[in-house]
Design an enzyme around this catalytic site. Sequence first.
Site, PDB file in Angstrom:
ATOM      1  N   LYS A 106       0.827  -1.206   0.000  1.00 55.39           N
ATOM      2  CA  LYS A 106       0.000   0.000   0.000  1.00 55.39           C
ATOM      3  C   LYS A 106       0.869   1.266   0.000  1.00 55.39           C
ATOM      4  O   LYS A 106       2.084   1.195   0.220  1.00 55.39           O
ATOM      5  CB  LYS A 106      -0.916   0.009   1.220  1.00 55.39           C
ATOM      6  CG  LYS A 106      -1.722  -1.263   1.431  1.00 55.39           C
ATOM      7  CD  LYS A 106      -2.820  -1.468   0.406  1.00 55.39           C
ATOM      8  CE  LYS A 106      -3.753  -2.551   0.882  1.00 55.39           C
ATOM      9  NZ  LYS A 106      -4.584  -3.158  -0.117  1.00 55.39           N
TER      10      LYS A 106
HETATM   11  C1  LIG Z   1      -5.602  -4.231   0.628  1.00 53.06           C
HETATM   12  C2  LIG Z   1      -7.074  -4.113   0.538  1.00 53.06           C
HETATM   13  C3  LIG Z   1      -7.924  -4.546   1.570  1.00 53.06           C
HETATM   14  C4  LIG Z   1      -7.481  -5.346   2.750  1.00 53.06           C
HETATM   15  O1  LIG Z   1      -6.447  -4.883   3.467  1.00 53.06           O
HETATM   16  P1  LIG Z   1      -5.595  -5.920   4.368  1.00 53.06           P
HETATM   17  O2  LIG Z   1      -4.773  -5.000   5.192  1.00 53.06           O
HETATM   18  O3  LIG Z   1      -4.807  -6.774   3.445  1.00 53.06           O
HETATM   19  O4  LIG Z   1      -6.556  -6.701   5.197  1.00 53.06           O
HETATM   20  C5  LIG Z   1      -9.282  -4.315   1.426  1.00 53.06           C
HETATM   21  N1  LIG Z   1      -9.792  -3.716   0.346  1.00 53.06           N
HETATM   22  C6  LIG Z   1      -9.017  -3.310  -0.676  1.00 53.06           C
HETATM   23  C7  LIG Z   1      -9.666  -2.655  -1.851  1.00 53.06           C
HETATM   24  C8  LIG Z   1      -7.641  -3.513  -0.632  1.00 53.06           C
HETATM   25  O5  LIG Z   1      -6.869  -3.151  -1.666  1.00 53.06           O
END
Ligand SMILES: *Cc1c(COP(=O)(O)O)cnc(C)c1O
Length: 371
Positions: A174
């Site tokens: 991210k």
């Molecule tokens: C990464 C992501 C999540 C989940 O995040 P985690 O930290 O991996 O649980 C949820 N929704 C979207 C659109 C994402 O890209």
Amino acid sequence: MLGAEEERLVAEVLRSGQLSLGPRVGEFERLFAQRVGARYASAVSSGTAGLHLALRAVGVSDGDEVVTSPFSFVASANVALYERARPVFADIDPVTLNLDPAAAKAAITERTKAILPVHIFGYPADMEAFERIASEHGLGIVEDACEALGAVHRDGTPVGGRGNPAVFGFYANKQLTTGEGGIVTLGDGALKEQTDSERNQGRAADMGWLDHDRLGFNYRLSDIACAVGIAQLERLDGMLSDRARAAALYRQALSDVEGLTLPCEDREGERRGWFVFVVQLPRGVDRDEVVRRLAAGGIQSKPYLPAIHLMSFYRERFGHREGEFPVCEDVAARSLALPFFPSVSEAQIERVAAELRAVVGRSRGHRVRAT
Ligand SMILES: *Cc1c(COP(=O)(O)O)cnc(C)c1O
């Protein structure tokens, strides 16, 4: 990208001996809330955990329906199931790839409790429209902002700052990372209190460890992770602009690939927070073949994202099938994520572009000859 400041702040936490439920959690929450213009924030162990608690915050429970996008990471649909509610999909906008407000409105029934728009690939969803629909129908809103740190709405509000529970994720890919982690931004102090309690086994802030007045979870984020987050926030502007630079290089390099659809440009004052660079191949081009040919040239690409309703679990559980959400299915079938990281060089992007130009051209040529 991680650096000396992350190391320094983590070492400080380690030396302090307080690895969780310490002062770094509140500090990270305050700085993050400030950054996106939210009143409150509650740090949690993942984006998924945050989405779960955010749905609870808007009152989703047994038998409710949550209207959401089938073009997302699977977690945004799964979280409704955690509360024995049902994710009800509606089709997406072909340009922004976000949940289409008109389709979402048409999917509302008397069981609908909330709308869960996803700011997919960092492009801000049309929250003004969703807020109108939600207030007309008395629904809650939860925003999946896991891919959208740095994005801005057309009225200038940063994504996450509108007062709806909005959830960011801090997994390593991210815009900002704490290794694993997430945060819920909130506009309501009572919901902040509820979320803080539910992430910590249902314990109230002023209560001893042994009394629990509600159902809780262990969704805490450690002080070690929050220390990393604090250091990441300090360099966030630089990291976001590196991503935007990489995206601009891609856009320029790929502009002459015939038939290729690039990520939509920012419009009407909206601003994307760059997360991935996903293109849509021309119709009729064999995507698997493109992936193989790129791989032969040493370039990793990935079909991304698959439609959630067509995943085997969702097909089997809910009887979904092809044809239900034609825009989503068409986009999902043609989408390809290209290598995208902040430090990607102009030369690397030029190579990706050259390969893509060649393979799409060849692939189209084959198709034309074959028909
Ligand atoms: C990464 C992501 C999540 C989940 O995040 P985690 O930290 O991996 O649980 C949820 N929704 C979207 C659109 C994402 O890209």
